[in-house]
Write a protein that holds these residues in place. Structure first.
Motif, PDB file in Angstrom:
ATOM      1  N   GLY A  97       0.796  -1.211   0.000  1.00 42.23           N
ATOM      2  CA  GLY A  97       0.000   0.000   0.000  1.00 42.23           C
ATOM      3  C   GLY A  97       0.828   1.260   0.000  1.00 42.23           C
ATOM      4  O   GLY A  97       1.268   1.740  -1.052  1.00 42.23           O
ATOM      5  N   ASP A  98       1.094   1.801   1.202  1.00 40.33           N
ATOM      6  CA  ASP A  98       1.841   3.049   1.311  1.00 40.33           C
ATOM      7  C   ASP A  98       3.327   2.835   1.516  1.00 40.33           C
ATOM      8  O   ASP A  98       4.053   3.785   1.827  1.00 40.33           O
ATOM      9  CB  ASP A  98       1.291   3.896   2.471  1.00 40.33           C
ATOM     10  CG  ASP A  98       1.379   3.149   3.793  1.00 40.33           C
ATOM     11  OD1 ASP A  98       1.625   1.917   3.760  1.00 40.33           O
ATOM     12  OD2 ASP A  98       1.189   3.778   4.841  1.00 40.33           O
ATOM     13  N   SER A  99       3.808   1.609   1.363  1.00 39.78           N
ATOM     14  CA  SER A  99       5.225   1.306   1.573  1.00 39.78           C
ATOM     15  C   SER A  99       5.731   0.355   0.497  1.00 39.78           C
ATOM     16  O   SER A  99       4.985  -0.494   0.005  1.00 39.78           O
ATOM     17  CB  SER A  99       5.431   0.678   2.957  1.00 39.78           C
ATOM     18  OG  SER A  99       6.760   0.220   3.096  1.00 39.78           O
ATOM     19  N   LYS A 100       6.987   0.527   0.167  1.00 40.25           N
ATOM     20  CA  LYS A 100       7.642  -0.379  -0.790  1.00 40.25           C
ATOM     21  C   LYS A 100       8.556  -1.392  -0.125  1.00 40.25           C
ATOM     22  O   LYS A 100       9.127  -2.246  -0.785  1.00 40.25           O
ATOM     23  CB  LYS A 100       8.458   0.437  -1.782  1.00 40.25           C
ATOM     24  CG  LYS A 100       7.644   1.016  -2.912  1.00 40.25           C
ATOM     25  CD  LYS A 100       8.549   1.530  -4.006  1.00 40.25           C
ATOM     26  CE  LYS A 100       7.733   1.891  -5.223  1.00 40.25           C
ATOM     27  NZ  LYS A 100       8.600   2.290  -6.368  1.00 40.25           N
ATOM     28  N   GLY A 101       8.712  -1.255   1.182  1.00 39.40           N
ATOM     29  CA  GLY A 101       9.584  -2.175   1.894  1.00 39.40           C
ATOM     30  C   GLY A 101      10.206  -1.502   3.103  1.00 39.40           C
ATOM     31  O   GLY A 101       9.740  -0.446   3.564  1.00 39.40           O
ATOM     32  N   THR A 102      11.258  -2.117   3.617  1.00 36.80           N
ATOM     33  CA  THR A 102      11.905  -1.604   4.824  1.00 36.80           C
ATOM     34  C   THR A 102      13.419  -1.589   4.648  1.00 36.80           C
ATOM     35  O   THR A 102      13.981  -2.313   3.813  1.00 36.80           O
ATOM     36  CB  THR A 102      11.545  -2.469   6.047  1.00 36.80           C
ATOM     37  OG1 THR A 102      11.967  -3.823   5.793  1.00 36.80           O
ATOM     38  CG2 THR A 102      10.051  -2.440   6.324  1.00 36.80           C
ATOM     39  N   ILE A 103      14.067  -0.760   5.478  1.00 36.16           N
ATOM     40  CA  ILE A 103      15.526  -0.686   5.534  1.00 36.16           C
ATOM     41  C   ILE A 103      15.943  -1.022   6.957  1.00 36.16           C
ATOM     42  O   ILE A 103      15.517  -0.363   7.918  1.00 36.16           O
ATOM     43  CB  ILE A 103      16.038   0.713   5.148  1.00 36.16           C
ATOM     44  CG1 ILE A 103      15.685   1.008   3.687  1.00 36.16           C
ATOM     45  CG2 ILE A 103      17.538   0.818   5.351  1.00 36.16           C
ATOM     46  CD1 ILE A 103      16.099   2.394   3.238  1.00 36.16           C
ATOM     47  N   GLY A 104      16.773  -2.016   7.099  1.00 37.83           N
ATOM     48  CA  GLY A 104      17.190  -2.439   8.437  1.00 37.83           C
ATOM     49  C   GLY A 104      18.046  -1.409   9.142  1.00 37.83           C
ATOM     50  O   GLY A 104      17.826  -1.095  10.324  1.00 37.83           O
ATOM     51  N   ALA A 128       6.044   4.920  -0.561  1.00 34.33           N
ATOM     52  CA  ALA A 128       5.524   4.530  -1.863  1.00 34.33           C
ATOM     53  C   ALA A 128       5.667   5.682  -2.855  1.00 34.33           C
ATOM     54  O   ALA A 128       6.041   6.798  -2.501  1.00 34.33           O
ATOM     55  CB  ALA A 128       4.054   4.114  -1.735  1.00 34.33           C
ATOM     56  N   ASP A 129       5.329   5.406  -4.115  1.00 33.06           N
ATOM     57  CA  ASP A 129       5.522   6.398  -5.183  1.00 33.06           C
ATOM     58  C   ASP A 129       4.707   7.653  -4.946  1.00 33.06           C
ATOM     59  O   ASP A 129       5.174   8.772  -5.179  1.00 33.06           O
ATOM     60  CB  ASP A 129       5.151   5.788  -6.529  1.00 33.06           C
ATOM     61  CG  ASP A 129       6.024   4.592  -6.855  1.00 33.06           C
ATOM     62  OD1 ASP A 129       5.666   3.872  -7.797  1.00 33.06           O
ATOM     63  OD2 ASP A 129       7.054   4.393  -6.182  1.00 33.06           O
ATOM     64  N   ASN A 130       3.482   7.489  -4.483  1.00 32.69           N
ATOM     65  CA  ASN A 130       2.586   8.646  -4.389  1.00 32.69           C
ATOM     66  C   ASN A 130       2.897   9.541  -3.200  1.00 32.69           C
ATOM     67  O   ASN A 130       2.309  10.607  -3.054  1.00 32.69           O
ATOM     68  CB  ASN A 130       1.122   8.188  -4.306  1.00 32.69           C
ATOM     69  CG  ASN A 130       0.906   7.206  -3.163  1.00 32.69           C
ATOM     70  OD1 ASN A 130       1.846   6.788  -2.510  1.00 32.69           O
ATOM     71  ND2 ASN A 130      -0.353   6.849  -2.944  1.00 32.69           N
ATOM     72  N   THR A 131       3.780   9.114  -2.291  1.00 34.85           N
ATOM     73  CA  THR A 131       4.119   9.925  -1.131  1.00 34.85           C
ATOM     74  C   THR A 131       5.458  10.627  -1.280  1.00 34.85           C
ATOM     75  O   THR A 131       5.698  11.611  -0.587  1.00 34.85           O
ATOM     76  CB  THR A 131       4.145   9.059   0.140  1.00 34.85           C
ATOM     77  OG1 THR A 131       5.117   8.024  -0.017  1.00 34.85           O
ATOM     78  CG2 THR A 131       2.772   8.442   0.387  1.00 34.85           C
ATOM     79  N   HIS A 132       6.357  10.103  -2.109  1.00 35.80           N
ATOM     80  CA  HIS A 132       7.657  10.733  -2.294  1.00 35.80           C
ATOM     81  C   HIS A 132       8.113  10.504  -3.727  1.00 35.80           C
ATOM     82  O   HIS A 132       8.465   9.391  -4.098  1.00 35.80           O
ATOM     83  CB  HIS A 132       8.685  10.165  -1.306  1.00 35.80           C
ATOM     84  CG  HIS A 132       9.815  11.105  -1.033  1.00 35.80           C
ATOM     85  ND1 HIS A 132      10.754  11.456  -1.964  1.00 35.80           N
ATOM     86  CD2 HIS A 132      10.121  11.802   0.088  1.00 35.80           C
ATOM     87  CE1 HIS A 132      11.611  12.296  -1.437  1.00 35.80           C
ATOM     88  NE2 HIS A 132      11.268  12.546  -0.190  1.00 35.80           N
ATOM     89  N   PRO A 133       8.126  11.533  -4.552  1.00 34.26           N
ATOM     90  CA  PRO A 133       8.433  11.338  -5.972  1.00 34.26           C
ATOM     91  C   PRO A 133       9.861  10.888  -6.240  1.00 34.26           C
ATOM     92  O   PRO A 133      10.102  10.265  -7.267  1.00 34.26           O
ATOM     93  CB  PRO A 133       8.164  12.721  -6.579  1.00 34.26           C
ATOM     94  CG  PRO A 133       8.296  13.683  -5.435  1.00 34.26           C
ATOM     95  CD  PRO A 133       7.814  12.941  -4.223  1.00 34.26           C
TER      96      PRO A 133
END
Length: 342
Positions: free
Chosen positions: A201-208, A332-337
């Motif tokens: 949804g609003d995320s593409k993944g995580t960074i440890g 995600a794309d729509n929150t940070h270009p």
């Protein structure tokens, strides 16, 4: 005095080298015996008489002695098979081994060729994926800091494998050092570990983990402060000198002398004024501090991925700060270009 005896009339006393007719026997002629008149079998010689001697011709007598020795049989090596006449029914083992080796050679060549093609394909795919990933990450960082950036992956594991599993273990990013947003002379070096890509949804993944070191040169601070105070910036700050002993930065201008100390405030970096002296020009200290806070806050606060300043120190040629983030969420794309192409 003895009289020499003449030849005996006894036929049995005739020398052994003469035949019955008083001549030597011819070569190959069998010895003859004298038959007495009346026929019948020949009688044995009287007692005391010598049997007739048969002398073989010299050529016949020396035939065996003059015969050349028989040459030894030819030497045959143990690893070779020599056959005369009818071939042996036993199979030739060395010939079979050689035939098997020759028959396996084409198969071995095919295996080598296939392996080489697969290896070349993997190397090509690895280089392509690594290059694409480097470019996309560098573009995202460049978009955020407004400066050129480069990215690189670790040697192991292969980026192709990381791409297939959507799990990136180690990425290094470095900016050109021209600026970070509006902060001139600022450079960033970033190390990112344990990136897991997963759309939700609003995320593409995580960074440890993310660790960054930012350096801000003295000339960059001077230029940044001049831009922060329109019209009066060049008069307020004409030179910047760092003092590592007390952790302060001195800004001198034509009209004033400002001593500020870089400090971590609310996860950002601020230049807090320690002393402010004007030279014939009245400018409130609070106004200068408020202007600096607003400007540095825009430069060092509100970073994406939850990045915040941990520490700061003054060096001989500028200011160095450490930023970090843990278990950050990739927007995600729509929150940070800037992260649209990741």
């Amino acid at each position: 005095m003895t009289t020499p005896q003449g030849p005996s009339n006894d036929p049995w006393a005739r020398p052994g080298n003469q035949g019955p007719l008083g001549r030597p026997p011819t070569p190959g002629e069998a010895p003859t015996q004298q038959l007495r008149p009346g026929g019948g079998r020949p009688q044995p010689p009287p007692p005391g008489a010598h049997p007739p001697q048969v002398n073989l011709p010299p050529a016949a007598a020396n035939t065996d002695a003059q015969r050349p020795p028989t040459p030894p049989p030819p030497h045959v090596p143990e690893d070779r098979t020599v056959s005369f006449g009818r071939p042996s029914d036993e199979p030739e083992k060395p010939a079979k081994k050689k035939k098997r080796a020759l028959s396996a050679l084409p198969i071995l060549l095919v295996v080598i060729i296939v392996f080489s093609l697969v290896l070349a394909g993997l190397i090509g795919a690895e280089l392509y994926v690594r290059n694409e990933a480097n470019n996309k990450i560098a573009s995202a960082v460049a978009c955020e800091v407004r400066d050129q950036a480069t990215a690189s992956f670790g040697v192991t594991p292969l980026v192709l494998w990381q791409y297939l599993t959507d799990h990136y273990t180690n990425i290094s990013i470095e900016t050109a050092g021209n600026n970070i947003k509006d902060a001139k002379g600022m450079k960033m070096q970033i190390g990112i570990k344990d990136i897991v890509l997963k759309d939700s949804g609003d995320s593409k993944g995580t960074i440890g983990a993310l660790d960054a070191t930012i350096t801000w040169t003295s000339d960059g601070i001077k230029e940044t402060v001049q831009n922060a105070i329109p019209l009066l910036g060049a008069f307020v700050t004409s030179s910047v000198t760092t003092h590592p002993n007390d952790g302060t930065v001195e800004l001198k201008g034509m009209l004033d002398d400002i001593v500020a100390k870089p400090t971590v405030v609310d996860g950002g970096l601020e230049l807090q004024i320690v002393s402010f002296n004007t030279l014939g020009f009245s400018l409130p200290k609070e106004t200068v501090q408020s202007t600096l806070d607003d400007y540095t806050g825009k430069l060092t606060k509100n970073y994406p991925l939850g990045i915040k300043v941990d520490s700061v120190k003054v060096t001989s040629d500028g200011v160095e700060a450490h930023f970090s983030s843990r278990n950050a969420t990739i927007p995600a794309d729509n929150t940070h270009p800037c992260f649209a192409d990741l």
